[in-house]
Design an enzyme around this catalytic site. Sequence first.
Site, PDB file in Angstrom:
ATOM      1  N   SER A  42     -34.393 -47.395 -53.617  1.00  0.00           N
ATOM      2  CA  SER A  42     -33.497 -47.972 -53.838  1.00  0.00           C
ATOM      3  C   SER A  42     -32.339 -47.984 -52.397  1.00  0.00           C
ATOM      4  O   SER A  42     -32.653 -47.290 -51.504  1.00  0.00           O
ATOM      5  CB  SER A  42     -32.594 -47.416 -54.881  1.00  0.00           C
ATOM      6  OG  SER A  42     -32.266 -46.139 -54.701  1.00  0.00           O
ATOM      7  N   LYS A  59     -26.427 -48.753 -56.760  1.00  0.00           N
ATOM      8  CA  LYS A  59     -27.658 -48.227 -56.525  1.00  0.00           C
ATOM      9  C   LYS A  59     -28.438 -49.355 -57.033  1.00  0.00           C
ATOM     10  O   LYS A  59     -28.604 -49.761 -58.297  1.00  0.00           O
ATOM     11  CB  LYS A  59     -27.926 -47.036 -56.994  1.00  0.00           C
ATOM     12  CG  LYS A  59     -29.339 -46.380 -56.947  1.00  0.00           C
ATOM     13  CD  LYS A  59     -29.574 -45.229 -57.482  1.00  0.00           C
ATOM     14  CE  LYS A  59     -31.165 -44.538 -57.134  1.00  0.00           C
ATOM     15  NZ  LYS A  59     -31.016 -43.010 -57.838  1.00  0.00           N
ATOM     16  N   ASP A 154     -33.950 -34.402 -57.399  1.00  0.00           N
ATOM     17  CA  ASP A 154     -33.794 -34.515 -56.138  1.00  0.00           C
ATOM     18  C   ASP A 154     -32.651 -33.982 -55.437  1.00  0.00           C
ATOM     19  O   ASP A 154     -31.759 -34.667 -54.602  1.00  0.00           O
ATOM     20  CB  ASP A 154     -33.544 -36.165 -55.750  1.00  0.00           C
ATOM     21  CG  ASP A 154     -34.063 -36.462 -54.332  1.00  0.00           C
ATOM     22  OD1 ASP A 154     -34.618 -35.775 -53.698  1.00  0.00           O
ATOM     23  OD2 ASP A 154     -33.558 -37.705 -53.827  1.00  0.00           O
TER      24      ASP A 154
END
Length: 161
Positions: A42, A59, A154
């Site tokens: 993204s 995003k 993440d």
Amino acid sequence: MPRRALEWSDPSRPPTPRDDHTGRVLADRYRLEGVLAQTTTSTIYRAHDSRGSAPVAVKLLHPEIHVDPARVERFKREAKFLANLRHTHLADFIDTDSTPEGLLYIVTALIDGRPLVEWCSGDARLDAETVCRIGVQVAEGLAYMHRAGVLHRDVKASNII
């Protein structure tokens, strides 16, 4: 406004050049003002929300990701989870939708600041008190997410502002 360095998940593979959607308006509401970051899946834009006064982050999922049903489903789950999370140390969810051509996006409050990775680069060093304060805030945000049944996949210095 200074642009942030591009980032991506796999440091051994540089990012592919992307269409820059700066200037585009999504949902007759979000005017994309510039790229904040780019990942393998993204591009994150700074945007102006015509219904609010504060800037937002958008995003936008890359077009080639839309051919992978598993990644599309993961993005949709991310939006669903974000919509139900409210915590001091997490960016507030605002909206999710898709463009007329089907590109998915998520809108959150913009957390203005520098990523932790910039605070720790080169000769820069954080004092122990600051490290502890940041560590506690990150742990509180992650603990809240875990209690809500969300696992952040993440966690890294470039994702901590």
